[in-house]
Design an enzyme around this catalytic site. Structure first.
Site, PDB file in Angstrom:
ATOM      1  N   ASP A 128      -3.824  -3.526   8.722  1.00 37.90           N
ATOM      2  CA  ASP A 128      -3.252  -4.248   7.587  1.00 37.90           C
ATOM      3  C   ASP A 128      -4.229  -5.359   7.192  1.00 37.90           C
ATOM      4  O   ASP A 128      -4.422  -6.318   7.951  1.00 37.90           O
ATOM      5  CB  ASP A 128      -1.892  -4.834   8.005  1.00 37.90           C
ATOM      6  CG  ASP A 128      -1.231  -5.615   6.875  1.00 37.90           C
ATOM      7  OD1 ASP A 128      -1.873  -5.829   5.827  1.00 37.90           O
ATOM      8  OD2 ASP A 128      -0.070  -6.021   7.066  1.00 37.90           O
ATOM      9  N   VAL A 129      -4.814  -5.262   6.010  1.00 35.11           N
ATOM     10  CA  VAL A 129      -5.858  -6.223   5.617  1.00 35.11           C
ATOM     11  C   VAL A 129      -5.300  -7.619   5.324  1.00 35.11           C
ATOM     12  O   VAL A 129      -6.075  -8.561   5.127  1.00 35.11           O
ATOM     13  CB  VAL A 129      -6.697  -5.735   4.412  1.00 35.11           C
ATOM     14  CG1 VAL A 129      -7.439  -4.459   4.763  1.00 35.11           C
ATOM     15  CG2 VAL A 129      -5.856  -5.557   3.154  1.00 35.11           C
TER      16      VAL A 129
ATOM     17  N   ASP B 212      -6.406   1.318   6.058  1.00 34.51           N
ATOM     18  CA  ASP B 212      -5.089   1.439   5.428  1.00 34.51           C
ATOM     19  C   ASP B 212      -4.038   1.137   6.486  1.00 34.51           C
ATOM     20  O   ASP B 212      -4.221   1.499   7.658  1.00 34.51           O
ATOM     21  CB  ASP B 212      -4.892   2.882   4.895  1.00 34.51           C
ATOM     22  CG  ASP B 212      -3.914   2.957   3.738  1.00 34.51           C
ATOM     23  OD1 ASP B 212      -2.748   2.584   3.942  1.00 34.51           O
ATOM     24  OD2 ASP B 212      -4.316   3.384   2.645  1.00 34.51           O
TER      25      ASP B 212
ATOM     26  N   PHE C 171      -3.673   6.965  -3.204  1.00 32.50           N
ATOM     27  CA  PHE C 171      -4.097   7.861  -4.289  1.00 32.50           C
ATOM     28  C   PHE C 171      -5.535   7.532  -4.749  1.00 32.50           C
ATOM     29  O   PHE C 171      -6.452   8.345  -4.590  1.00 32.50           O
ATOM     30  CB  PHE C 171      -3.065   7.734  -5.419  1.00 32.50           C
ATOM     31  CG  PHE C 171      -3.481   8.253  -6.751  1.00 32.50           C
ATOM     32  CD1 PHE C 171      -4.023   9.522  -6.882  1.00 32.50           C
ATOM     33  CD2 PHE C 171      -3.308   7.474  -7.898  1.00 32.50           C
ATOM     34  CE1 PHE C 171      -4.395  10.012  -8.129  1.00 32.50           C
ATOM     35  CE2 PHE C 171      -3.668   7.950  -9.137  1.00 32.50           C
ATOM     36  CZ  PHE C 171      -4.221   9.215  -9.256  1.00 32.50           C
TER      37      PHE C 171
ATOM     38  N   TYR D 200     -14.756 -17.383  -5.435  1.00 26.28           N
ATOM     39  CA  TYR D 200     -15.793 -17.016  -4.451  1.00 26.28           C
ATOM     40  C   TYR D 200     -17.128 -16.728  -5.141  1.00 26.28           C
ATOM     41  O   TYR D 200     -18.191 -17.048  -4.622  1.00 26.28           O
ATOM     42  CB  TYR D 200     -15.338 -15.806  -3.615  1.00 26.28           C
ATOM     43  CG  TYR D 200     -14.703 -16.213  -2.309  1.00 26.28           C
ATOM     44  CD1 TYR D 200     -13.441 -16.805  -2.281  1.00 26.28           C
ATOM     45  CD2 TYR D 200     -15.367 -16.041  -1.096  1.00 26.28           C
ATOM     46  CE1 TYR D 200     -12.855 -17.195  -1.090  1.00 26.28           C
ATOM     47  CE2 TYR D 200     -14.787 -16.430   0.105  1.00 26.28           C
ATOM     48  CZ  TYR D 200     -13.533 -17.005   0.104  1.00 26.28           C
ATOM     49  OH  TYR D 200     -12.967 -17.405   1.287  1.00 26.28           O
TER      50      TYR D 200
ATOM     51  N   TYR E 141       3.829  -8.350  -7.944  1.00 26.88           N
ATOM     52  CA  TYR E 141       2.602  -7.563  -8.118  1.00 26.88           C
ATOM     53  C   TYR E 141       1.683  -8.263  -9.113  1.00 26.88           C
ATOM     54  O   TYR E 141       0.510  -8.522  -8.827  1.00 26.88           O
ATOM     55  CB  TYR E 141       2.973  -6.172  -8.628  1.00 26.88           C
ATOM     56  CG  TYR E 141       1.820  -5.209  -8.733  1.00 26.88           C
ATOM     57  CD1 TYR E 141       1.140  -4.774  -7.596  1.00 26.88           C
ATOM     58  CD2 TYR E 141       1.419  -4.687  -9.968  1.00 26.88           C
ATOM     59  CE1 TYR E 141       0.095  -3.853  -7.690  1.00 26.88           C
ATOM     60  CE2 TYR E 141       0.385  -3.773 -10.067  1.00 26.88           C
ATOM     61  CZ  TYR E 141      -0.272  -3.352  -8.927  1.00 26.88           C
ATOM     62  OH  TYR E 141      -1.304  -2.448  -9.021  1.00 26.88           O
TER      63      TYR E 141
ATOM     64  N   SER F  99      -2.754  -1.899  -1.776  1.00 28.84           N
ATOM     65  CA  SER F  99      -1.559  -2.575  -2.317  1.00 28.84           C
ATOM     66  C   SER F  99      -0.509  -1.536  -2.658  1.00 28.84           C
ATOM     67  O   SER F  99      -0.858  -0.461  -3.157  1.00 28.84           O
ATOM     68  CB  SER F  99      -1.881  -3.344  -3.613  1.00 28.84           C
ATOM     69  OG  SER F  99      -0.693  -3.940  -4.116  1.00 28.84           O
TER      70      SER F  99
ATOM     71  N   THR G 124       2.272   2.826   2.257  1.00 32.54           N
ATOM     72  CA  THR G 124       2.520   3.731   1.130  1.00 32.54           C
ATOM     73  C   THR G 124       1.493   4.870   1.092  1.00 32.54           C
ATOM     74  O   THR G 124       1.736   5.890   0.447  1.00 32.54           O
ATOM     75  CB  THR G 124       2.495   3.006  -0.244  1.00 32.54           C
ATOM     76  OG1 THR G 124       1.234   2.358  -0.399  1.00 32.54           O
ATOM     77  CG2 THR G 124       3.619   1.985  -0.355  1.00 32.54           C
ATOM     78  N   GLY G 125       0.385   4.708   1.774  1.00 32.65           N
ATOM     79  CA  GLY G 125      -0.643   5.753   1.812  1.00 32.65           C
ATOM     80  C   GLY G 125      -0.280   6.831   2.826  1.00 32.65           C
ATOM     81  O   GLY G 125       0.648   6.666   3.621  1.00 32.65           O
TER      82      GLY G 125
END
Ligand code: UDP
Length: 324
Positions: free
Chosen positions: A66-67, A41, A21, A169, A155, A85, A45-46
């Site tokens: 997949d990151v 992506d 989204f 970082y 989450y 996510s 879920t996307g």
């Protein structure tokens, strides 16, 4: 020739969660502002439907990846926006490990990529870092009230870790980082069946099904229209402030009042409100304090809830119609 010179100067941005989204709206924004965009992506879920219209654009590329595993992008990269996510409670309850991994391992991979490319990275954090907040409204200096081992912990804690590693970082490697704490946002391309109150109530009202209010409905939320959110993110990315910044609409409403508002807006709906159990650890109140972003970048939302819902309705109607 001129085109190729232009292309070599064109800024390049990687957007993770591009088919989701928020990610898809960000892809649109960067493409319309003349950037080259790589969307990434894993599509759990996307949906490619959200970015289908971008594939004809030469400045848009898509990697199905997949990151949470090693991320490689060849060539230069100027900016990274990490929006991948699962983001709705039912999604992250179904995919707890992936949710934890994308917020932790995924963020680590992208920070590494940003360091390698000397790119500025913006991380999508969330109002969930405040948990079930004991301070109201929530400002950035509140540390939150999160249950690490509850169902939402996967989450909330992934996002809290994400903020921690991002700051590490920045401080340790001198990386240029931005952290956006996103409050409830809605608009076209939001998944109708993602279980969240706004798409649930609207689709229930449109199909004359019962409107499922959880608990007493006294719990509050504050809903922000997607175009306002995108503008806020844009200003944060290009601004110089590097600590977390809230973005959301402070217009707070109880869930029961919201259910009634939806019923009033969808005239002719035969739906009735019913009450179901409140999910565990459901936050009782939520409203962003937006003084910081207002002071830094003069940002405030401009789309009212009614106007935003009017702009979202045609999308939900189309999706429901296509399903028939
Ligand atoms: N909710 C509800 N009915 C639904 C879905 C959600 O009453 O069908 C409630 C939910 O318990 C919460 C609020 O609406 O109190 C907002 O939930 P949502 O899932 O939209 O997002 P959250 O802010 O909790 O992440």
């Amino acid at each position: 020739m001129i085109d190729s010179i232009k292309d070599s100067r064109r800024k390049k941005v990687l957007i993770t969660g591009a088919a989701g989204f928020l990610g898809s709206h960000l892809c649109d924004k960067f493409i319309s502002e003349g950037y080259a965009v790589i969307g990434m992506d894993n599509l759990i879920t996307g949906s490619l439907d959200n970015i289908e219209h971008l594939f004809k654009n030469a400045q848009f590329e898509f990697y199905h990846h997949d990151v949470s595993t090693f991320v490689h992008v060849s060539g230069k990269l100027d900016y990274i926006l990490h929006f991948a996510s699962p983001a709705s409670p039912i999604d992250y309850l179904k995919m707890p490990i992936q949710t934890l991994k994308v917020g932790s391992l995924g963020t680590h991979n992208l920070l590494g990529l940003a360091k390698e490319k000397k790119a500025r990275i913006l991380i999508a954090s969330t109002s969930e870092v405040y948990g079930d907040p004991l301070v109201h409204p929530q400002s950035e200096d509140y540390w939150g009230n999160v249950n690490p081992i509850g169902p939402r912990g996967v989450y909330d804690e992934a996002k809290r870790f994400q903020e921690a590693i991002t700051m590490a970082y920045q401080r340790y490697h001198g990386l240029e980082t931005r952290i956006v704490r996103i409050f409830n946002t809605y608009g076209p391309r939001m998944r109708i069946e993602d279980g969240r109150a706004l798409p649930a109530f609207i689709s229930q009202a449109l199909t004359n099904k019962d409107i499922t209010v959880f608990g007493s409905g006294k719990q509050t939320r504050s809903f922000c229209y997607v175009s306002d959110l995108v503008e806020g993110i844009w200003r944060i990315l290009f601004g110089s402030y590097s600590l977390p910044v809230n973005v959301g609409n402070p217009d707070e409403i109880s869930i029961l009042d919201f259910a009634n508002e939806v019923l009033e807006m969808i005239s002719g709906s035969q739906s009735k409100i019913i009450f179901q159990n409140l999910p565990e650890d459901d936050p009782k109140q939520r409203r962003p304090d937006i003084s910081l972003i207002n002071k830094l970048y003069q940002w405030k939302p401009v789309v009212s809830r009614k106007a935003g819902i009017e702009m979202t309705l045609p999308y939900f109607k189309k999706i429901l119609n296509d399903k028939k």
